[in-house]
Motif scaffolding. Structure first.
Motif, mmCIF file in Angstrom:
data_model
loop_
_atom_site.group_PDB
_atom_site.id
_atom_site.type_symbol
_atom_site.label_atom_id
_atom_site.label_comp_id
_atom_site.label_asym_id
_atom_site.label_seq_id
_atom_site.Cartn_x
_atom_site.Cartn_y
_atom_site.Cartn_z
ATOM 1 N N SER A 30 4.254 1.814 8.773
ATOM 2 C CA SER A 30 3.215 2.718 8.256
ATOM 3 C C SER A 30 3.815 4.048 7.807
ATOM 4 O O SER A 30 3.390 4.626 6.795
ATOM 5 C CB SER A 30 2.147 2.972 9.328
ATOM 6 O OG SER A 30 1.479 1.784 9.668
ATOM 7 N N VAL A 31 4.799 4.543 8.563
ATOM 8 C CA VAL A 31 5.448 5.807 8.206
ATOM 9 C C VAL A 31 6.148 5.685 6.858
ATOM 10 O O VAL A 31 6.006 6.547 5.983
ATOM 11 C CB VAL A 31 6.454 6.223 9.309
ATOM 12 C CG1 VAL A 31 7.404 7.307 8.790
ATOM 13 C CG2 VAL A 31 5.712 6.725 10.540
ATOM 14 N N LEU A 32 6.915 4.591 6.675
ATOM 15 C CA LEU A 32 7.616 4.408 5.401
ATOM 16 C C LEU A 32 6.628 4.273 4.248
ATOM 17 O O LEU A 32 6.817 4.890 3.184
ATOM 18 C CB LEU A 32 8.519 3.181 5.466
ATOM 19 C CG LEU A 32 9.316 2.889 4.191
ATOM 20 C CD1 LEU A 32 10.224 4.070 3.832
ATOM 21 C CD2 LEU A 32 10.127 1.608 4.332
ATOM 22 N N GLU A 33 5.583 3.507 4.466
ATOM 23 C CA GLU A 33 4.563 3.335 3.421
ATOM 24 C C GLU A 33 3.925 4.673 3.051
ATOM 25 O O GLU A 33 3.737 4.990 1.869
ATOM 26 C CB GLU A 33 3.494 2.356 3.895
ATOM 27 C CG GLU A 33 2.410 2.071 2.860
ATOM 28 C CD GLU A 33 1.350 1.114 3.373
ATOM 29 O OE1 GLU A 33 0.342 0.920 2.664
ATOM 30 O OE2 GLU A 33 1.517 0.564 4.486
ATOM 31 N N ALA A 34 3.615 5.479 4.061
ATOM 32 C CA ALA A 34 2.982 6.775 3.816
ATOM 33 C C ALA A 34 3.923 7.717 3.068
ATOM 34 O O ALA A 34 3.512 8.440 2.144
ATOM 35 C CB ALA A 34 2.553 7.403 5.141
ATOM 36 N N ILE A 35 5.203 7.737 3.448
ATOM 37 C CA ILE A 35 6.176 8.609 2.787
ATOM 38 C C ILE A 35 6.344 8.222 1.321
ATOM 39 O O ILE A 35 6.324 9.070 0.421
ATOM 40 C CB ILE A 35 7.533 8.563 3.520
ATOM 41 C CG1 ILE A 35 7.429 9.215 4.902
ATOM 42 C CG2 ILE A 35 8.620 9.263 2.697
ATOM 43 C CD1 ILE A 35 8.686 9.075 5.745
ATOM 44 N N LEU A 36 6.494 6.909 1.062
ATOM 45 C CA LEU A 36 6.731 6.454 -0.306
ATOM 46 C C LEU A 36 5.507 6.637 -1.192
ATOM 47 O O LEU A 36 5.619 7.072 -2.348
ATOM 48 C CB LEU A 36 7.179 4.994 -0.303
ATOM 49 C CG LEU A 36 8.534 4.706 0.356
ATOM 50 C CD1 LEU A 36 8.865 3.232 0.285
ATOM 51 C CD2 LEU A 36 9.635 5.528 -0.294
ATOM 52 N N SER A 37 4.336 6.305 -0.680
ATOM 53 C CA SER A 37 3.120 6.436 -1.495
ATOM 54 C C SER A 37 2.818 7.897 -1.796
ATOM 55 O O SER A 37 2.391 8.245 -2.902
ATOM 56 C CB SER A 37 1.930 5.775 -0.801
ATOM 57 O OG SER A 37 1.694 6.372 0.468
#
Length: 548
Positions: A30-37
């Motif tokens: 979720s952290v990676l998804e949030a950072i990239l988006s």
């Protein structure tokens, strides 16, 4: 990305700690998804991913970088270009990390949201240490730009409320010792202020004057005499416990390069437990010590998966001394895939605009807390000294110096601080260590015995790896190691030099090697005696057990 919780509620803090260390994989994804988006439209991300924001594209297309690879982006923003180069959210400030070897600090971007997360992070470990954590000196004093006035007034507040001090500490072991040294230089003046009920005239900063006035409201000759009696004794052993009788611990980072200061902390602390609560850096807050009362050698940090996206570059372990670099084709694994007993260099991706950034720290996996890995801080993946094909890492140098300082103990001397450099003005070149020494007793002899110091030089050499020892003994490509003893206060001067160049006081750590010519010239001016190794070290290959 920590969920909302009440940081003043210990039960809520402990409950959240259990949750985030249990759901590690989900949180990391979720952290990676949030950072990239969030940062998809930034120049940096779009240039590599072109709208493909899945985890596989991230790992395939984004390079693993160092600060030097990234410096041009940071410099452009610092010079006025839009923060959207690297981050969708406004960058509130740049933290100046140490960067002291060459004299140029790193500028680390930070958003307002990230600063809030760091405050929340600190709340997670607060219930693990003590239930009541009260700041004795007003916050305004600790933010004073004049560091001498701020430190003086914090100490004055701490002395005035000595019975209420439950813990003492600083960000790093080295910075706490600087406070002790400052107290040693100013205790007489502080006692005079307490005796008269009036702060010294050189304290002029408004926040310091008003902060101290809340506690220094009347003369207190009895307290002044008590502190004076303790500080004027022949030895400052256990001075912390003697001045603050209700203190239960010294809280500071004591792992990695800070481990060298443990003997000094134990000397001044008089047996007070040393607590290393958390692990972090200017770039990212990373983990907490869920067993804060563990011995310094047993300190491990539990990674908090919400604070950033963490990857791990495997560092070779099963090798002899000559092969201490990262493997040619190193494995990069996720947080949940690390293995107990393996060593890794930490790679971070943050909400504030750092992507696949090599932090340079080497961590050893010691176990798990729920599903969150726990790591022992091995040291920096950094060569600090090299003349030929020798590579002396920070960890190796620290261990060698620690071995040598054992020879000082029978002579009531202590190593206060040290740094190093390579001197190639001689042929062959040789390692130079700068040592600042201290006495255990005020009337003790500070001038070291030449034979003892020469043996210290030899012990350092004997403690280095077989490549160094072979080049020194047989190939004659390295000359005898030299220790230069500097006068008291030399490392304070070194700190002030780097602070004047932009380093942050809260992040400052003594560099283990110095290359800046101006800094070296300043150190050389403080040298009071010089010693050379008089024997060649032995040479035979031996297996390394340090984990690199």
């Amino acid at each position: 990305m920590l969920p909302k919780f009440d940081p003043t509620n210990p039960k809520a803090c402990l409950s959240l700690l259990e949750d985030v260390t249990t759901n590690v994989k989900q949180i990391q994804d979720s952290v990676l998804e949030a950072i990239l988006s969030s940062n998809a439209q930034t120049e940096y991300i779009s240039g590599f991913l072109n709208g493909q924001l899945d985890k596989q594209s991230f790992k395939k297309n984004l390079p693993i970088v160092t600060y030097e690879d990234y410096r041009s982006y940071i410099d452009r923003i610092a010079n006025g270009e839009p923060f959207s180069l690297i981050c969708a959210r406004p960058i509130s400030l740049f933290l100046a990390s140490t960067g002291t070897s060459g004299g140029v600090p790193k500028l680390i971007p930070l958003t307002a949201e990230d600063m809030e997360q760091r405050i929340m992070f600190a709340s997670l470990y607060a219930p693990l240490v003590f239930k009541d954590r009260v700041q004795i000196s007003p916050h305004a004093i600790s933010t004073c730009e004049d560091t001498a006035q701020g430190m003086y007034c914090q100490l004055l507040c701490g002395l005035l409320q000595r019975e209420h001090v439950a813990r003492v500490g600083a960000p790093f072991a080295s910075s706490f010792l600087k406070v002790i040294n400052f107290l040693e230089d100013h205790w007489s003046e502080l006692c005079s202020n307490i005796r008269t009920g009036r702060v010294s005239d050189w304290i002029t900063e408004d926040q310091c004057v008003s902060g101290v006035s809340k506690f220094l409201s009347a003369p207190n000759p009895e307290l002044a005499s008590l502190i004076e009696q303790e500080c004027s004794k022949t030895s400052w052993e256990a001075i912390v416990r003697r001045i603050w009788p209700n203190a239960k611990c010294i809280e500071a980072v004591i792992t990695g390069s800070m481990a060298q200061y443990i003997p000094l902390l134990e000397f001044y602390g008089g047996g007070l437990p040393l607590v290393s609560s958390s692990y972090g850096s200017s770039e990212c807050f990373i983990g907490i010590n869920v067993n804060p009362m563990s011995k310094p050698c047993d300190v491990s940090y539990t990674i908090i998966p919400n604070m950033g996206y963490f990857e791990f570059l495997e560092v070779e372990k099963n090798h002899v001394e000559a092969g201490r670099d990262i493997a040619k084709n190193p494995a990069v694994v996720d947080l949940v895939d690390v293995k107990i007993g393996h060593d890794y260099e930490l790679i971070i991706t943050t909400f504030s605009g750092l992507y696949r950034y090599r932090l340079g720290d080497v961590l050893r996996v010691t176990g798990f807390y729920n599903n969150a890995p726990q790591f022992y801080f091995v040291g920096r993946q950094k060569v600090v000294l090299s003349i030929d094909v020798d590579k002396t890492y920070e960890e190796d140098l620290l261990k060698a110096v620690t071995n040598a300082t054992l020879l000082l103990e029978p002579h009531d001397l202590m190593l206060m601080d040290f740094t190093s450099r390579v001197d190639t003005s001689t042929s062959p070149g040789h390692y130079v260590l700068y040592w600042e020494l201290g006495r255990k007793f005020k009337d003790g002899k500070l001038e070291p015995d030449p034979e003892v110091m020469e043996e210290c030089c030899f012990t350092v050499e004997e403690s280095l790896d077989s490549v160094y020892r072979k080049l020194r003994k047989y190939d004659k490509n390295i000359g005898p190691l030299e220790i230069k003893v500097v006068r008291r206060g030399a490392f304070d001067q070194l700190m002030n030099f780097f602070l004047s160049r932009g380093s942050s006081l809260s992040q400052y750590k003594t560099p283990r090697s110095v290359m800046n010519e101006e800094a070296l010239k300043m150190l050389e001016a403080t040298v009071v005696s010089k010693f050379l190794s008089q024997k060649s070290p032995s040479w035979e290959p031996r297996e390394m057990h340090s984990g690199r």
